[in-house]
Design a protein around this motif. Sequence first.
Motif, PDB file in Angstrom:
ATOM      1  N   GLU A 263       0.830  -1.204   0.000  1.00  0.00           N
ATOM      2  CA  GLU A 263       0.000   0.000   0.000  1.00  0.00           C
ATOM      3  C   GLU A 263       0.868   1.260   0.000  1.00  0.00           C
ATOM      4  OE1 GLU A 263      -3.983  -1.519   2.359  1.00  0.00           O
ATOM      5  OE2 GLU A 263      -2.162  -1.111   3.526  1.00  0.00           O
ATOM      6  N   LYS A 264       1.973   1.215   0.736  1.00  0.00           N
ATOM      7  CA  LYS A 264       2.905   2.352   0.733  1.00  0.00           C
ATOM      8  C   LYS A 264       3.516   2.539  -0.650  1.00  0.00           C
ATOM      9  CE  LYS A 264       4.051   2.103   5.605  1.00  0.00           C
ATOM     10  NZ  LYS A 264       5.049   1.748   6.618  1.00  0.00           N
ATOM     11  N   ARG A 265       3.840   1.458  -1.308  1.00  0.00           N
ATOM     12  CA  ARG A 265       4.402   1.530  -2.660  1.00  0.00           C
ATOM     13  C   ARG A 265       3.374   2.150  -3.616  1.00  0.00           C
ATOM     14  NH1 ARG A 265       6.682  -2.923  -2.179  1.00  0.00           N
ATOM     15  NH2 ARG A 265       4.946  -4.225  -2.795  1.00  0.00           N
ATOM     16  N   HIS A 266       2.130   1.718  -3.502  1.00  0.00           N
ATOM     17  CA  HIS A 266       1.055   2.266  -4.339  1.00  0.00           C
ATOM     18  C   HIS A 266       0.860   3.760  -4.058  1.00  0.00           C
ATOM     19  CE1 HIS A 266      -2.640   2.375  -6.657  1.00  0.00           C
ATOM     20  NE2 HIS A 266      -3.236   2.928  -5.616  1.00  0.00           N
ATOM     21  N   LEU A 267       0.840   4.147  -2.805  1.00  0.00           N
ATOM     22  CA  LEU A 267       0.683   5.551  -2.433  1.00  0.00           C
ATOM     23  C   LEU A 267       1.857   6.374  -2.959  1.00  0.00           C
ATOM     24  CD1 LEU A 267      -0.823   7.804  -0.943  1.00  0.00           C
ATOM     25  CD2 LEU A 267       0.403   7.123   1.137  1.00  0.00           C
ATOM     26  N   ALA A 268       3.064   5.868  -2.799  1.00  0.00           N
ATOM     27  CA  ALA A 268       4.255   6.572  -3.290  1.00  0.00           C
ATOM     28  C   ALA A 268       4.161   6.786  -4.799  1.00  0.00           C
ATOM     29  CB  ALA A 268       5.515   5.801  -2.928  1.00  0.00           C
TER      30      ALA A 268
ATOM     31  N   ALA B 220       1.445   6.980  -6.590  1.00  0.00           N
ATOM     32  CA  ALA B 220       0.389   7.959  -6.838  1.00  0.00           C
ATOM     33  C   ALA B 220       0.845   9.386  -6.531  1.00  0.00           C
ATOM     34  CB  ALA B 220      -0.856   7.616  -6.017  1.00  0.00           C
ATOM     35  N   VAL B 221       1.717   9.521  -5.548  1.00  0.00           N
ATOM     36  CA  VAL B 221       2.228  10.838  -5.166  1.00  0.00           C
ATOM     37  C   VAL B 221       3.341  11.283  -6.117  1.00  0.00           C
ATOM     38  CG1 VAL B 221       3.471  12.090  -3.337  1.00  0.00           C
ATOM     39  CG2 VAL B 221       1.540  10.630  -2.755  1.00  0.00           C
ATOM     40  N   GLY B 222       4.026  10.318  -6.716  1.00  0.00           N
ATOM     41  CA  GLY B 222       5.122  10.633  -7.622  1.00  0.00           C
ATOM     42  C   GLY B 222       6.474  10.555  -6.962  1.00  0.00           C
ATOM     43  N   THR B 223       6.611   9.616  -6.037  1.00  0.00           N
ATOM     44  CA  THR B 223       7.876   9.433  -5.343  1.00  0.00           C
ATOM     45  C   THR B 223       8.112   7.943  -5.142  1.00  0.00           C
ATOM     46  OG1 THR B 223       9.216  10.180  -3.452  1.00  0.00           O
ATOM     47  CG2 THR B 223       6.896   9.653  -2.992  1.00  0.00           C
ATOM     48  N   THR B 224       9.126   7.614  -4.399  1.00  0.00           N
ATOM     49  CA  THR B 224       9.439   6.229  -4.065  1.00  0.00           C
ATOM     50  C   THR B 224       8.954   5.947  -2.648  1.00  0.00           C
ATOM     51  OG1 THR B 224      11.579   6.800  -3.106  1.00  0.00           O
ATOM     52  CG2 THR B 224      11.528   6.321  -5.488  1.00  0.00           C
ATOM     53  N   PRO B 225       8.870   4.670  -2.258  1.00  0.00           N
ATOM     54  CA  PRO B 225       8.518   4.386  -0.865  1.00  0.00           C
ATOM     55  C   PRO B 225       9.496   5.036   0.124  1.00  0.00           C
ATOM     56  CG  PRO B 225       8.200   2.426  -2.171  1.00  0.00           C
ATOM     57  CD  PRO B 225       8.881   3.435  -3.070  1.00  0.00           C
ATOM     58  N   ALA B 226      10.786   5.053  -0.213  1.00  0.00           N
ATOM     59  CA  ALA B 226      11.773   5.706   0.663  1.00  0.00           C
ATOM     60  C   ALA B 226      11.529   7.208   0.725  1.00  0.00           C
ATOM     61  CB  ALA B 226      13.189   5.411   0.179  1.00  0.00           C
ATOM     62  N   GLY B 227      11.190   7.804  -0.419  1.00  0.00           N
ATOM     63  CA  GLY B 227      10.873   9.231  -0.440  1.00  0.00           C
ATOM     64  C   GLY B 227       9.629   9.542   0.372  1.00  0.00           C
ATOM     65  N   LEU B 228       8.619   8.684   0.254  1.00  0.00           N
ATOM     66  CA  LEU B 228       7.397   8.857   1.034  1.00  0.00           C
ATOM     67  C   LEU B 228       7.699   8.767   2.523  1.00  0.00           C
ATOM     68  CD1 LEU B 228       4.298   9.186   1.027  1.00  0.00           C
ATOM     69  CD2 LEU B 228       4.153   6.690   0.955  1.00  0.00           C
ATOM     70  N   HIS B 229       8.557   7.835   2.889  1.00  0.00           N
ATOM     71  CA  HIS B 229       8.965   7.680   4.288  1.00  0.00           C
ATOM     72  C   HIS B 229       9.614   8.967   4.799  1.00  0.00           C
ATOM     73  CE1 HIS B 229      10.418   5.522   7.875  1.00  0.00           C
ATOM     74  NE2 HIS B 229      11.545   6.178   7.687  1.00  0.00           N
ATOM     75  N   GLN B 230      10.515   9.535   4.010  1.00  0.00           N
ATOM     76  CA  GLN B 230      11.179  10.777   4.417  1.00  0.00           C
ATOM     77  C   GLN B 230      10.193  11.933   4.512  1.00  0.00           C
ATOM     78  OE1 GLN B 230      14.616  11.657   2.072  1.00  0.00           O
ATOM     79  NE2 GLN B 230      15.796   9.997   2.977  1.00  0.00           N
ATOM     80  N   ILE B 231       9.273  11.997   3.557  1.00  0.00           N
ATOM     81  CA  ILE B 231       8.262  13.061   3.592  1.00  0.00           C
ATOM     82  C   ILE B 231       7.391  12.920   4.839  1.00  0.00           C
ATOM     83  CG2 ILE B 231       6.172  13.923   2.468  1.00  0.00           C
ATOM     84  CD1 ILE B 231       7.525  13.068  -0.222  1.00  0.00           C
ATOM     85  N   ALA B 232       6.908  11.707   5.092  1.00  0.00           N
ATOM     86  CA  ALA B 232       6.002  11.471   6.225  1.00  0.00           C
ATOM     87  C   ALA B 232       6.675  11.749   7.565  1.00  0.00           C
ATOM     88  CB  ALA B 232       5.471  10.045   6.193  1.00  0.00           C
TER      89      ALA B 232
END
Length: 84
Positions: free
Chosen positions: A16-21, A23-35
């Motif tokens: 789900e994190k991969r899918h969200l990332a 959709a946002v236009g980033t990677t799961p690692a990038g999403l982690h840093q953003i969050a």
Amino acid sequence: MTNPLLDYTSHLSAGEKRHLADAVGTTPAGLHQIAHAYRTKGVLSLTPDLAARIEAATGGAVLREQCCQACGRCDLAMKARSEA
């Protein structure tokens, strides 16, 4: 102060994190840093564009006003929410 994006992502599976990332236009690692708001010392402060993409990708579960100080002060955003 709570972090709505971190709260939202903390309950997601890796897929789900991969899918969200995506959709946002980033990677799961990038999403982690953003969050986790690493660049802003734990305070979630995103650009209006990124905040809008997160709002869309979460189906409105995380609102742009919660992620972006500029959006939170925007008269148009407040008016749109009150009319919805």
